[in-house]
Design a protein around this motif. Structure first.
Motif, short mmCIF file in Angstrom:
data_model
loop_
_atom_site.label_atom_id
_atom_site.label_comp_id
_atom_site.label_asym_id
_atom_site.label_seq_id
_atom_site.Cartn_x
_atom_site.Cartn_y
_atom_site.Cartn_z
N THR A 28 36.71 64.12 38.27
CA THR A 28 37.95 63.49 37.81
C THR A 28 37.69 62.58 36.61
O THR A 28 36.81 61.71 36.65
CB THR A 28 38.58 62.66 38.95
N ASP A 29 38.39 62.83 35.51
CA ASP A 29 38.43 61.89 34.39
C ASP A 29 39.82 62.03 33.78
O ASP A 29 40.08 62.89 32.96
CB ASP A 29 37.34 62.20 33.36
N LEU A 30 40.69 61.17 34.25
CA LEU A 30 42.12 61.33 33.96
C LEU A 30 42.70 60.04 33.38
O LEU A 30 42.48 58.96 33.93
CB LEU A 30 42.88 61.67 35.25
N THR A 31 43.40 60.17 32.25
CA THR A 31 44.18 59.05 31.74
C THR A 31 45.65 59.39 31.96
O THR A 31 46.14 60.41 31.46
CB THR A 31 43.91 58.82 30.25
N LEU A 32 46.28 58.53 32.71
CA LEU A 32 47.64 58.82 33.19
C LEU A 32 48.56 57.73 32.64
O LEU A 32 48.47 56.56 33.03
CB LEU A 32 47.57 58.82 34.72
N GLY A 33 49.44 58.12 31.71
CA GLY A 33 50.35 57.14 31.12
C GLY A 33 51.44 56.75 32.09
O GLY A 33 51.92 57.56 32.88
N LEU A 34 51.83 55.47 32.04
CA LEU A 34 52.93 55.01 32.89
C LEU A 34 54.22 55.00 32.08
O LEU A 34 54.21 54.78 30.86
CB LEU A 34 52.62 53.61 33.42
N ALA A 35 55.32 55.27 32.73
CA ALA A 35 56.62 55.30 32.05
C ALA A 35 56.94 53.94 31.45
O ALA A 35 56.50 52.90 31.98
CB ALA A 35 57.70 55.73 33.04
N ASP A 36 57.65 53.91 30.33
CA ASP A 36 58.11 52.65 29.77
C ASP A 36 59.01 51.97 30.81
O ASP A 36 59.78 52.65 31.50
CB ASP A 36 58.93 52.90 28.49
N ASP A 37 58.91 50.65 30.89
CA ASP A 37 59.72 49.91 31.87
C ASP A 37 59.47 50.33 33.31
O ASP A 37 60.32 50.12 34.19
CB ASP A 37 61.23 50.08 31.59
N HIS A 38 58.30 50.95 33.56
CA HIS A 38 58.01 51.37 34.95
C HIS A 38 57.98 50.14 35.86
O HIS A 38 57.68 49.03 35.41
CB HIS A 38 56.66 52.09 35.01
N GLY A 85 43.44 65.02 30.71
CA GLY A 85 42.15 65.08 31.41
C GLY A 85 42.22 65.89 32.68
O GLY A 85 43.18 66.64 32.92
N THR A 86 41.18 65.73 33.49
CA THR A 86 41.06 66.56 34.68
C THR A 86 41.07 65.70 35.93
O THR A 86 40.67 64.54 35.93
CB THR A 86 39.72 67.34 34.67
N VAL A 87 41.53 66.31 37.02
CA VAL A 87 41.55 65.60 38.29
C VAL A 87 41.32 66.60 39.42
O VAL A 87 41.73 67.76 39.33
CB VAL A 87 42.86 64.79 38.47
N ILE A 107 41.99 71.51 45.02
CA ILE A 107 42.77 71.64 43.78
C ILE A 107 41.99 71.02 42.61
O ILE A 107 41.46 69.91 42.73
CB ILE A 107 44.13 70.92 43.93
N ARG A 108 41.89 71.72 41.48
CA ARG A 108 41.39 71.15 40.22
C ARG A 108 42.41 71.49 39.15
O ARG A 108 42.74 72.67 38.95
CB ARG A 108 40.05 71.79 39.79
N VAL A 109 42.89 70.47 38.46
CA VAL A 109 43.87 70.74 37.39
C VAL A 109 43.48 69.98 36.13
O VAL A 109 42.77 68.98 36.18
CB VAL A 109 45.32 70.35 37.79
N ARG A 110 43.95 70.50 35.00
CA ARG A 110 43.73 69.85 33.71
C ARG A 110 45.09 69.58 33.07
O ARG A 110 45.96 70.47 33.04
CB ARG A 110 42.88 70.72 32.79
N GLU A 143 46.11 74.01 33.38
CA GLU A 143 45.12 74.82 34.08
C GLU A 143 45.12 74.34 35.52
O GLU A 143 45.09 73.13 35.76
CB GLU A 143 43.74 74.58 33.47
N ALA A 144 45.16 75.27 36.49
CA ALA A 144 45.19 74.88 37.89
C ALA A 144 44.40 75.87 38.73
O ALA A 144 44.59 77.08 38.61
CB ALA A 144 46.63 74.81 38.40
N ARG A 145 43.51 75.35 39.54
CA ARG A 145 42.70 76.17 40.43
C ARG A 145 42.75 75.55 41.82
O ARG A 145 43.00 74.36 41.96
CB ARG A 145 41.22 76.16 39.97
N ALA A 146 42.49 76.38 42.83
CA ALA A 146 42.35 75.85 44.19
C ALA A 146 41.40 76.76 44.95
O ALA A 146 41.35 77.97 44.68
CB ALA A 146 43.69 75.78 44.89
N ASP A 147 40.63 76.18 45.87
CA ASP A 147 39.73 77.00 46.67
C ASP A 147 40.51 77.80 47.70
O ASP A 147 40.10 78.87 48.12
CB ASP A 147 38.70 76.10 47.39
N ARG A 148 41.66 77.27 48.11
CA ARG A 148 42.47 77.93 49.12
C ARG A 148 43.93 77.70 48.76
O ARG A 148 44.29 76.60 48.34
CB ARG A 148 42.17 77.31 50.49
N GLY A 149 44.76 78.73 48.89
CA GLY A 149 46.18 78.58 48.62
C GLY A 149 46.52 78.51 47.13
O GLY A 149 47.58 78.00 46.76
#
Ligand SMILES: [Zn+2]
Ligand SMILES: [Zn+2]
Ligand SMILES: [Zn+2]
Ligand SMILES: [Zn+2]
Lengths: 409, 409
Positions: free
Chosen positions: B216-226, B261-263, B279-282, B290-296
């Protein structure tokens, strides 16, 4: 519980002969919680028949009782209009309807009759749009029954509960012919026989019926253009269905303003959780002007005062004493069964379809012919082996219809 | 089953602390069939609190399975819109809503994923008006859980079923604090502690969060006025409720277009009867590219392609590893529990209330601030004892928020 295979055949009968469910139709299914095993079988047969979606709506007696025990007084004028409106919308979208009967007939017996009456009135009012779609047969529908433990106890109060359920299952499977090798074929033949009776009565075009027996001397006018029907018929969506399984009755519309005399009930009536027994009423000009009961009189009075139409007649039905339900000798405390054990009348809402072409006639035309309207429709039994019924022609001629509870011809 | 008295205390907690049900309110209650004993207790406490009407709507797994096994292919694009519209009407009439979770997490695992996806999509679409009233907290609502047999089996696959149910009951009563002497008081204190965390985060006004850990190396922006919230809050009808019991999270709105980034997921996710694990997504520009999963994986892909918003974020939530649910060491296969065991994000629909004054702002203003919209809202877990979270200010300054899965201050 009986054999899985038997329950499965009963479910198949309900879907195929009862509903005659069509591919693509949704099915809205009401049932007591305990009936879940039958609901699952019905769902399977509904999907096999091509249903797009089966939605069970379960009645939960524990929740209902909790209300009468703990809710504040104001609560009892409230009903789930949002749910009934949803159901009506489903019917307008051509969803079929199955009701699985079998709720505890005495669930509310110990509760405050005023609260029971108010809750029933609120429910009837909120349910009206959906009920009108049902009574006018906008869509195919059917009612079958499931032997819940409380119902079985009330039918066999002296048996241990497991045995009571077993016995009630046996009676249901026998009365619905589900225990026969080919129940669907058996119902086809039986429905044809009921049709033959209805046709004979329609050819007579009686002006009224005259009932005579112990405590009963009643002249009951039939609506102008009335039509005798059996539970088998074509709904407005074009689907032939059997509205009740079992059914033994042929029925038509009484005239709202033309009933005179007295009549005594021959079986107890279970109305929304209260038992009413020993009913005696007197009609004048089609209206019940005097009503007594040995048990549940308060509930009877509040039923009759629901609205103007609740004290007038909406249905008259003839059932011979030789019907398998009558022959079972059981009192079922359940209208689906008891009304098919004996000739009966219903106070309240009439079925437009019991006037020729009535399903599509405007309301004023139906009213002119004598149709009654009400928020309620409650059947009670007035037939027995001691009752004679004559058909009375407009010119006063009498013709025997039933003698000692059996068809006279 | 545990002591009746304990179940009763749990039901009372759900009605009083969860819903905070007000006199005169209706209550719409969804539950698995097996949860009927809890439904009855909830109904009693609801009526004691002054409810006018409690309407249980039961999920019947057998009926759902019958559909996937026997319904024609066309059936799977149909949903019970009439019922969901009815529910929405109830909410507009100020009915409260309780959901009892606990359905079989793997009910549909063996079924055709395309049919499952189509049925989910049809349901989400039909449910949208009701769901919007829920996500915007038009009315007070709450979710609690009931340990059904199938759910218990999935949590304790190696135990005999009865023991599994017993163990799950134990975990539920402990995590919900229903086994404490005064659960209502315990929840008051706990809700105050969550509020304190939310206030601290709101004072910081971070521009984004940075997650680092294995995979995991993810930068996740927060909504304005969150606005950071906890599950406890005032609904638009003025009633303070706890939307989840248990709840351990503080959460807010991510910016629809600002995640990079990825998580990697840290716990499996049960989505409408299918388990999705590993689950691994980018993310690029806020969108999962991009989305992967070991199951489902197939179910994951179809979830993400439900609509444009299903591949973007609608919620970000922080939960410390020391939460009682996390400490139970159990994987619950149920979002209500698992999302309160670890920090998580949700794809899909955002909660307007996670923007300051958002519940009453017009849609365009919310969109400008970065709010995501979708037919779905699905949480999945990305927190663990190996994850660090920094708050990132608009000027690039970093500040520790969590270290090794615990609050940094
Ligand atoms: Zn009848
Ligand atoms: Zn009737
Ligand atoms: Zn969350
Ligand atoms: Zn969420």
């Amino acid at each position: 519980m009986p054999d899985d295979a038997l329950i499965d055949r009963y479910a198949e009968l309900a879907v195929r002969s009862g509903l005659n469910l069509q591919p693509g139709q949704q099915l809205v299914l009401t049932a007591p919680l305990e009936a879940a095993p039958l609901v699952a079988r019905v769902a399977e047969h509904a999907y096999r028949a091509g249903a797009s979606l089966v939605t069970p709506l379960y009645n939960d007696d524990a929740v209902t009782l909790a209300r009468f025990r703990h809710a504040p007084d104001e609560a009892f004028d409230v009903a789930a209009g949002w749910l009934y409106d949803g159901t009506a919308a489903a019917f307008r979208g051509n969803a079929a309807r199955m009701a699985i009967a079998g709720d505890d007939p005495a669930l509310l017996s110990g509760q405050n009759p005023d609260k029971v009456a108010r809750a029933n009135r609120a429910r009837s009012r909120a349910y009206k749009p959906a009920m009108e779609l049902i009574t006018s047969f906008a869509i195919n529908w059917s009612i079958v029954a499931y032997p819940t433990r409380a119902w079985a106890r009330s039918v066999f109060p002296d048996l241990p509960e497991d045995e009571a359920v077993e016995r009630l299952w046996g009676a249901i499977l026998a009365c619905t012919r589900a225990d026969q090798p080919d129940p669907v074929a058996a119902w086809k033949a039986h429905a044809a026989e009921l049709d033959r009776r209805a046709t004979w009565l329609n050819e007579r075009r009686f002006h009224s019926l005259r009932y005579r027996g112990p405590g009963t001397d009643l002249t009951l006018g039939l609506a102008d253009d009335h039509e005798w029907l059996s539970a088998g018929g074509k709904a407005q969506n074009g689907v032939y269905c059997l509205a009740n399984i079992p059914t033994e009755e042929v029925f038509t519309m009484p005239h709202r303003d033309r009933a005179e005399g007295t009549v005594r009930s021959t079986k107890p009536l279970s109305y929304q959780g209260t038992l009413i027994d020993g009913i005696r009423v007197r009609f004048e000009g089609g209206r019940i002007v005097e009503a007594r009961a040995d048990r549940g009189e308060e509930t009877l009075q509040s039923l009759l005062s629901t609205d103007e139409g609740a004290a007038r007649l909406g249905e008259v039905a003839l059932v011979p004493q030789s019907s398998p339900i009558s022959q079972s000798g059981l009192l079922f405390n359940n209208t689906l069964y008891d009304e098919n054990a004996a000739s009966h009348i219903a106070v309240g809402q009439a079925y437009p379809s019991t006037i020729r072409g009535g399903a599509t006639r405007p309301a004023e035309e139906l009213a002119e012919r004598g149709m009654n309207r009400s928020l309620v429709h409650v059947d009670w039994m007035i037939g027995s082996g001691e009752i004679d019924v004559d058909g009375v022609h407009a010119d006063g001629r009498h013709e025997p219809v039933m003698r000692a509870g059996e068809w006279a011809n």
